[in-house]
Enzyme design. Sequence first.
Site, mmCIF file in Angstrom:
data_model
loop_
_atom_site.group_PDB
_atom_site.id
_atom_site.type_symbol
_atom_site.label_atom_id
_atom_site.label_comp_id
_atom_site.label_asym_id
_atom_site.label_seq_id
_atom_site.Cartn_x
_atom_site.Cartn_y
_atom_site.Cartn_z
ATOM 1 N N ASN A 291 43.793 53.186 46.108
ATOM 2 C CA ASN A 291 42.781 52.119 46.055
ATOM 3 C C ASN A 291 41.577 52.503 46.901
ATOM 4 O O ASN A 291 41.725 52.897 48.063
ATOM 5 C CB ASN A 291 43.386 50.824 46.622
ATOM 6 C CG ASN A 291 42.359 49.698 46.694
ATOM 7 O OD1 ASN A 291 41.935 49.194 45.663
ATOM 8 N ND2 ASN A 291 41.957 49.320 47.900
ATOM 9 N N GLU A 292 40.402 52.395 46.330
ATOM 10 C CA GLU A 292 39.121 52.567 47.056
ATOM 11 C C GLU A 292 39.186 53.701 48.075
ATOM 12 O O GLU A 292 38.828 53.511 49.255
ATOM 13 C CB GLU A 292 38.718 51.249 47.726
ATOM 14 C CG GLU A 292 38.373 50.169 46.722
ATOM 15 C CD GLU A 292 37.756 48.901 47.331
ATOM 16 O OE1 GLU A 292 37.751 48.746 48.555
ATOM 17 O OE2 GLU A 292 37.265 48.065 46.529
ATOM 18 N N GLU B 270 47.178 40.500 45.684
ATOM 19 C CA GLU B 270 47.427 41.442 46.777
ATOM 20 C C GLU B 270 48.273 40.739 47.832
ATOM 21 O O GLU B 270 48.197 39.511 47.986
ATOM 22 C CB GLU B 270 46.064 41.857 47.371
ATOM 23 C CG GLU B 270 46.170 42.773 48.581
ATOM 24 C CD GLU B 270 44.862 43.480 48.909
ATOM 25 O OE1 GLU B 270 43.835 43.187 48.266
ATOM 26 O OE2 GLU B 270 44.881 44.336 49.814
ATOM 27 N N ASN C 117 43.483 47.033 49.546
ATOM 28 C CA ASN C 117 43.557 47.787 50.800
ATOM 29 C C ASN C 117 44.993 47.818 51.341
ATOM 30 O O ASN C 117 45.386 48.767 52.012
ATOM 31 C CB ASN C 117 42.623 47.154 51.838
ATOM 32 C CG ASN C 117 41.161 47.251 51.442
ATOM 33 O OD1 ASN C 117 40.778 48.102 50.634
ATOM 34 N ND2 ASN C 117 40.329 46.391 51.998
ATOM 35 N N TYR D 208 31.667 43.386 44.015
ATOM 36 C CA TYR D 208 31.615 41.964 44.366
ATOM 37 C C TYR D 208 30.153 41.587 44.602
ATOM 38 O O TYR D 208 29.392 42.402 45.111
ATOM 39 C CB TYR D 208 32.404 41.699 45.654
ATOM 40 C CG TYR D 208 33.892 41.955 45.519
ATOM 41 C CD1 TYR D 208 34.737 40.978 45.015
ATOM 42 C CD2 TYR D 208 34.452 43.176 45.909
ATOM 43 C CE1 TYR D 208 36.103 41.200 44.893
ATOM 44 C CE2 TYR D 208 35.817 43.414 45.782
ATOM 45 C CZ TYR D 208 36.636 42.422 45.280
ATOM 46 O OH TYR D 208 37.986 42.646 45.166
ATOM 47 N N GLU E 222 38.508 45.502 40.076
ATOM 48 C CA GLU E 222 38.179 44.454 41.054
ATOM 49 C C GLU E 222 36.754 44.014 40.785
ATOM 50 O O GLU E 222 35.822 44.831 40.882
ATOM 51 C CB GLU E 222 38.287 44.955 42.501
ATOM 52 C CG GLU E 222 39.702 45.068 43.013
ATOM 53 C CD GLU E 222 39.775 45.404 44.502
ATOM 54 O OE1 GLU E 222 38.942 44.892 45.273
ATOM 55 O OE2 GLU E 222 40.668 46.184 44.873
ATOM 56 N N GLN F 238 40.503 37.685 43.247
ATOM 57 C CA GLN F 238 41.907 37.818 42.905
ATOM 58 C C GLN F 238 42.323 36.545 42.170
ATOM 59 O O GLN F 238 41.445 35.848 41.687
ATOM 60 C CB GLN F 238 42.706 38.088 44.176
ATOM 61 C CG GLN F 238 42.245 39.371 44.898
ATOM 62 C CD GLN F 238 43.180 39.833 46.005
ATOM 63 O OE1 GLN F 238 44.260 39.319 46.218
ATOM 64 N NE2 GLN F 238 42.715 40.846 46.765
#
Length: 502
Positions: free
Chosen positions: A172-173, A27, A72, A244, A292, A347
């Site tokens: 994304n999200e 990212e 993000n 996560y 992710e 990442q």
Amino acid sequence: MKKAEVRVHKDFQVGEVDKRIYGSFIEHLGRAVYTGIYEPGHETADEDGFRQDVMDLVKEIDVPVIRYPGGNFVSGFDWEDSVGPVADRPRRLDLAWGVTETNEIGVHEFDKWLKKVNSEMMMAVNLGTRGVNEARQFLEYCNHPGGSKFADMRIKNGAKDPFGYKLWCLGNEMDGPWQIGHKTATEYGRLALETAKVMKLTDPGVELVVSGSSNSHMPTFGAWEAEVLDHTYDHVDYLSLHTYYGNPDNDTASFLANSLDMDEFIKTVIATCDFVGGKKKSKKKMMLSFDEWNVWFHSNNAPFERWSSAPPQLEDIYNVEDALVVGTLLITLLKHADRVKIANLAQLVNVIAPIMTVKGGKAWKQTIFYPYMFTSRFGRGTALHTMVKSPKYDSKSYTDVPYVDTIVIDNGGLNGDALTIFAVNRGEEAVLTSYEMFGYDNLKVVDHQVLTNPDMKKTNSPEQEPVTPAKGSGVEIDGVSVTVPLPARSWQMIRLANVTRA
Ligand code: AHR
């Protein structure tokens, strides 16, 4: 010594392992790009300013696909800023991470780097501040051969041949209130559908990932997937999952058991996909993109200079127990190889990453590098149903946690291997584990790697890397039986080949 039993049969297969489950993520965040992969003036920098030491480590892992440019970040990303002459590119405020993006590295440069590390693009469109029109224009820029406004713009910017990106994320999200342009499931479902339609009209060859929940503890989890898929089921190819894990309370027994949560998460999402597919009387099976996943908590609340460019952010330093968790999460993804077709360790460089760099200095390997690298390189082939009878323990957050988490992969001769075992012993005692490999015979060990340490909190650093795998020993083979001593709190890989192999 405690004992566990494992059974596999050559014919009882979960499914083929899609190599894209060993994907990762870069990212525009922290030092992932600037002073991570790109540092002109560094002693290993190539003619394009890319660090060769970092490229070597990425190639060592063998990362088949890399998600880009966020995260993000993508929800405020204007792709036009990142193409054309570098000197003309604007500096922009990145509201997602509170920094300034210079746009020195953009789509063309990142494409060049991807080719150098033998990987492929998993591109994302901005569905936070932008929508249908910008998505189709960006896709036309990347994939259309020429003779149209945006394809010709790409050619003018130096790329005669289309980039030909196959895999695209639809935002994304979008379920997360922190997301720029956060949406309700209805708002996002409608937008994702209309974006998917124009993208497939622009290039019918693309595969699309629609955004699922940011994790399974979101208040909208389940309902989000059901509604978003209700809108998009026939027009997208994958549903995304993110998660996560951390150990902020220093409860190692629970922390090591988090793959149980990931397993439940995957099963629930599969059930939701199949519920929507069933309701629609669809013959299509929705596949999953776990785009992710990782351990992330060490760097929480670390200060950084607001609006600076590429300050250190999310620089978690990983220890031994983190590596064991990463090992179990990889095993969990493999257990669902029939439905999880893409997964991205988030990442890759400097930002919650297996590879770290010192600006102007060396690149070094975190503890989590090893389970990721070995599973990526040797966990390819067909995942076998791996039935495990293991001693169990209870922790504060989980009950009935098996000491032994393991999967056996039939490599079908890849690298000369017949089978590869990946195993983690989460318990505080060693477990003698006997694998019955039905349908296989004449096996011998060709490699045995063990990662463990009496100090679960031990880390690597630029100065020293004390946490590295060691050669294992003590595996005994008798016909179809392979007996493996699993030391307390350890990760292992055992590669087995046929005896006839030279
Ligand atoms: O990987 C770091 C961030 O975690 C990503 O930008 C976002 O998608 C997630 O919340």
